[in-house]
Design an enzyme around this catalytic site. Sequence first.
Site, PDB file in Angstrom:
ATOM      1  N   TRP A 142     -13.426  13.527 -31.330  1.00  0.00           N
ATOM      2  CA  TRP A 142     -12.765  13.608 -32.648  1.00  0.00           C
ATOM      3  C   TRP A 142     -11.774  12.466 -32.829  1.00  0.00           C
ATOM      4  O   TRP A 142     -11.319  12.183 -33.920  1.00  0.00           O
ATOM      5  CB  TRP A 142     -12.040  14.954 -32.804  1.00  0.00           C
ATOM      6  CG  TRP A 142     -10.815  15.127 -31.919  1.00  0.00           C
ATOM      7  CD1 TRP A 142     -10.726  14.869 -30.577  1.00  0.00           C
ATOM      8  CD2 TRP A 142      -9.520  15.584 -32.317  1.00  0.00           C
ATOM      9  NE1 TRP A 142      -9.460  15.155 -30.118  1.00  0.00           N
ATOM     10  CE2 TRP A 142      -8.698  15.601 -31.160  1.00  0.00           C
ATOM     11  CE3 TRP A 142      -8.978  16.001 -33.529  1.00  0.00           C
ATOM     12  CZ2 TRP A 142      -7.358  16.007 -31.189  1.00  0.00           C
ATOM     13  CZ3 TRP A 142      -7.640  16.408 -33.562  1.00  0.00           C
ATOM     14  CH2 TRP A 142      -6.851  16.402 -32.400  1.00  0.00           C
ATOM     15  N   ASP A 143     -11.456  11.786 -31.723  1.00  0.00           N
ATOM     16  CA  ASP A 143     -10.537  10.642 -31.750  1.00  0.00           C
ATOM     17  C   ASP A 143     -10.914   9.681 -32.881  1.00  0.00           C
ATOM     18  O   ASP A 143     -10.057   9.106 -33.541  1.00  0.00           O
ATOM     19  CB  ASP A 143     -10.602   9.850 -30.426  1.00  0.00           C
ATOM     20  CG  ASP A 143     -10.345  10.703 -29.193  1.00  0.00           C
ATOM     21  OD1 ASP A 143     -10.673  11.899 -29.220  1.00  0.00           O
ATOM     22  OD2 ASP A 143      -9.852  10.166 -28.182  1.00  0.00           O
TER      23      ASP A 143
ATOM     24  N   LYS B 219      -0.248  20.458 -24.621  1.00  0.00           N
ATOM     25  CA  LYS B 219      -0.673  19.147 -24.133  1.00  0.00           C
ATOM     26  C   LYS B 219      -0.361  18.049 -25.148  1.00  0.00           C
ATOM     27  O   LYS B 219       0.046  16.948 -24.786  1.00  0.00           O
ATOM     28  CB  LYS B 219      -2.170  19.185 -23.863  1.00  0.00           C
ATOM     29  CG  LYS B 219      -2.740  17.883 -23.341  1.00  0.00           C
ATOM     30  CD  LYS B 219      -4.208  18.004 -23.004  1.00  0.00           C
ATOM     31  CE  LYS B 219      -4.755  16.696 -22.457  1.00  0.00           C
ATOM     32  NZ  LYS B 219      -6.203  16.732 -22.276  1.00  0.00           N
ATOM     33  N   GLN B 220      -0.595  18.328 -26.430  1.00  0.00           N
ATOM     34  CA  GLN B 220      -0.497  17.264 -27.426  1.00  0.00           C
ATOM     35  C   GLN B 220      -0.209  17.870 -28.795  1.00  0.00           C
ATOM     36  O   GLN B 220      -0.332  19.084 -28.966  1.00  0.00           O
ATOM     37  CB  GLN B 220      -1.800  16.477 -27.452  1.00  0.00           C
ATOM     38  CG  GLN B 220      -3.004  17.291 -27.909  1.00  0.00           C
ATOM     39  CD  GLN B 220      -4.312  16.696 -27.426  1.00  0.00           C
ATOM     40  OE1 GLN B 220      -4.756  16.983 -26.321  1.00  0.00           O
ATOM     41  NE2 GLN B 220      -4.946  15.891 -28.255  1.00  0.00           N
TER      42      GLN B 220
ATOM     43  N   GLU C 213      -5.288  21.415 -25.525  1.00  0.00           N
ATOM     44  CA  GLU C 213      -6.356  21.923 -24.646  1.00  0.00           C
ATOM     45  C   GLU C 213      -5.850  22.823 -23.528  1.00  0.00           C
ATOM     46  O   GLU C 213      -6.657  23.399 -22.795  1.00  0.00           O
ATOM     47  CB  GLU C 213      -7.132  20.745 -24.042  1.00  0.00           C
ATOM     48  CG  GLU C 213      -7.910  19.960 -25.076  1.00  0.00           C
ATOM     49  CD  GLU C 213      -8.730  18.825 -24.475  1.00  0.00           C
ATOM     50  OE1 GLU C 213      -8.416  18.400 -23.338  1.00  0.00           O
ATOM     51  OE2 GLU C 213      -9.670  18.365 -25.147  1.00  0.00           O
TER      52      GLU C 213
HETATM   53  C1  BGC Z   1      -7.521  15.036 -25.347  1.00  0.00           C
HETATM   54  C2  BGC Z   1      -8.518  15.179 -26.475  1.00  0.00           C
HETATM   55  C3  BGC Z   1      -9.215  13.853 -26.656  1.00  0.00           C
HETATM   56  C4  BGC Z   1      -9.837  13.372 -25.361  1.00  0.00           C
HETATM   57  C5  BGC Z   1     -10.439  11.990 -25.489  1.00  0.00           C
HETATM   58  C6  BGC Z   1      -8.228  14.566 -24.104  1.00  0.00           C
HETATM   59  O1  BGC Z   1      -7.299  14.368 -23.094  1.00  0.00           O
HETATM   60  O2  BGC Z   1      -6.900  16.286 -25.114  1.00  0.00           O
HETATM   61  O3  BGC Z   1      -7.869  15.548 -27.662  1.00  0.00           O
HETATM   62  O4  BGC Z   1     -10.201  13.976 -27.623  1.00  0.00           O
HETATM   63  O5  BGC Z   1      -8.857  13.324 -24.364  1.00  0.00           O
HETATM   64  O6  BGC Z   1      -9.476  11.062 -25.826  1.00  0.00           O
END
Ligand code: BGC
Length: 776
Positions: A344-345, A598-599, A486
């Site tokens: 999704w990035d 996490k984010q 996540e």
């Molecule tokens: C992140 C995801 C991301 C992926 C690829 C993961 O560490 O939590 O949101 O899509 O890395 O960058």
Amino acid sequence: MSWIVRESGFDPERIAHHGNKFMIGNGVLGYRGTLEEFGKSELTATIVAGLYDKVGDKWREPVNAPNGLATTVDWEGKPLSVLKAGPRVEADGNGGGPELVAHEQSLDLRRALHQRRSVFLMADGTEVTITSERFCSAVRSELIVCRIAVESSRDGALTIVTGIDGDVWDINGPHLERMESESDATGEVVLLTAWTQELGVPVTVAETADIVGEGRGELLREETSIRRRIHINSRAGEPVELVKYVAIFTGQDGAPEEDVRASAVQSVSEARQLGYDRLLLEHAERWERKWEASDMKVEGDDEAQLALRYSMYQLHIIAPDRSERVSIPARGLSGQVYKGAVFWDTEMFMLPFFLHTEPEVARNLMMYRVHTLDGAKRKAAEYGYDGAFYAWESQETGDDACTLFNVNDVFTGRPMRTYFRDKQVHISADVAYGIWQYYAFTGDVSLLLDGGAEVAWECAKFFYSYGYFNPRKQRYEILDVTGPDEYHERVNNNAFTNRLVKECLRIALDVMGILRTHNPRRYEALAAGSSVSPEQIRDMHDRLYVPQPDVETGLIEQFDRYYALEDVSLPDLKARMLHPHEYLGGGNGPATTTRILKQADVVLMLHLFKGDYDRSVKQMNWAYYEPRTEHGSSLSACIYAMVAADTGSPDWGYPYFMRTATIDLTGESKQYVGDLYIGGTHPAANGGAWMAAILGFAGLRYDGLKAALRPALPSAWQAMEFPVRLRGGSYRIRISREEVSIAAHSDNPTAMRFIVGDRELAVAPGQDVCVPYEVD
Ligand code: BGC
């Protein structure tokens, strides 16, 4: 000055980091920033976009093509290699060396040119300097060109061994088998062809070289390489020059192997005819146009200026500007990490840059989702759902490369069950959101008519089948999902997911309306073949539950019962870790039972739907969630930067912006999750840096009708200036601390409505307006 990224000195510990930092590429090829004498141990890589391979039951990942730049240089039998350099005088007093007395590696961002200079001092005091320059042609997508010069301070014997090295770095390889080396009829071109294991796709690397004043040398053929050894009598002060033209062709589009080889030979022969200077010129001209469309100037902050340019550079070198069959992987073209997969990035973090600067690339990125719709439908069906459930980790077919056990436990080495693949359902809403964004920015319906409408519709159908109607509350809910954070898997009613699903349903209804107008037959066919009616989608849209700000605190709960989790501080949580690479999420990770995320999650929603929330809600949630955010993903900090700017606190956002913008310059990012290596470049952060500057500090917001600017410049910034493209029109915007000026290109199709502060104005083609404005 702010166009050059440079590192002096050689540190073996930084080889992997510099390989990322000094990458070159052209959207089709990515070549890591390694040195000519490096091999597989130094992670040399030539990644071909969209070419994947799987060996046995190991992870499917990109193919690393043979290295056509492989070159070693010896001076009188002594290797001139940074890896082998030592002190000039050995402990016993005998001559040692060669000693590396100066070393520099740099990138000229303006021309996308990698440069290197190493000075070796021989035991007898002779100085030998190696310089090199290389670029991945922006014009000829298959071509890499490299010029190496060696100059000595006295006459002596040089030996150059140069050619193609097929013994490449692989994470889950080896991907190439049956290496065949040959030279063409003229003996001028050498070739190495190999085949991928899974699909037998031929990969040919061809090389030819110009060596000033010397013959072709002797051919060295080994099992996995073909090289020439050339002896040269070097004369003091007269550089010996070698120019290598390297072409990489594959059969990934079905071309038979004879054609692949012939194309490679033809390409390098033509390139050699043209010569280095002309090839560099056409390449640099193409880059000049890229910068015209995107370069941003920041006055008063050189560090930010360079970091922003560098971030844009990283995006440009991996942008698929000539193919709609590939998109941008999470680690760009920097290697095989993350399976070379598209997440999704791309839609949420990189697409905005291209939408505002090169909409043609944005279209390619979204067409990739159209081409991979079948994979998304297969995934939905596999889980028993309707419509399209896009791959969490997408490769060329759209089938999901994400495994059910994506992380290994650091303590036991055992695979851990993760729910990225099955439960990060927001991916389908992200894709629909990207499709709509393209339409809103360009007004171009072609993407919708070429399959984009179908993508959005199928995503909506998926959510209709995934959603749950809660009869007691008379509302739809989205249960059992993983949101952007996540570390908390399988939660109910993640605010971000629910809000984005609602948007996806709205988009699906709108694009179906557009399809009905432009292509009624296609519309009828799609609606007739659908198990779900637009009325049902409308009903779900209207009655879908989206967690709202608490009336007293203004806080939005990230998901149902998030507040029931332990409220531990981040330092305390980190203190509980038993291993530095321990995975914080999963079944029994340290963060799982706590509120540590996490984010950016809720805060990302506040950014995407900024018009729906007032300033105090944004401030409250920022202040609540930020201390609880690990920023364990490179996708996090830029979001906090933007929301800080949006609430009028750019200086709060600034450190998050800088952290994002410098991530690939400093190399300071997580390198391991469990025992999984995740290093490489960070295109989402590169896009995030651009977003933080333009959408955050400049406060640009375009909704398809009007563009609003609400600047909030960090204290150090005197002014910023940048180009944007909106609905086919080109604009240059300059924001100083006193005024905003907007210059519209005379070729623009129509006037554009701009809102600056509380003033609204129409900027006609060719018009230049200036509005006084007080920066917050
Ligand atoms: C992140 C995801 C991301 C992926 C690829 C993961 O560490 O939590 O949101 O899509 O890395 O960058």
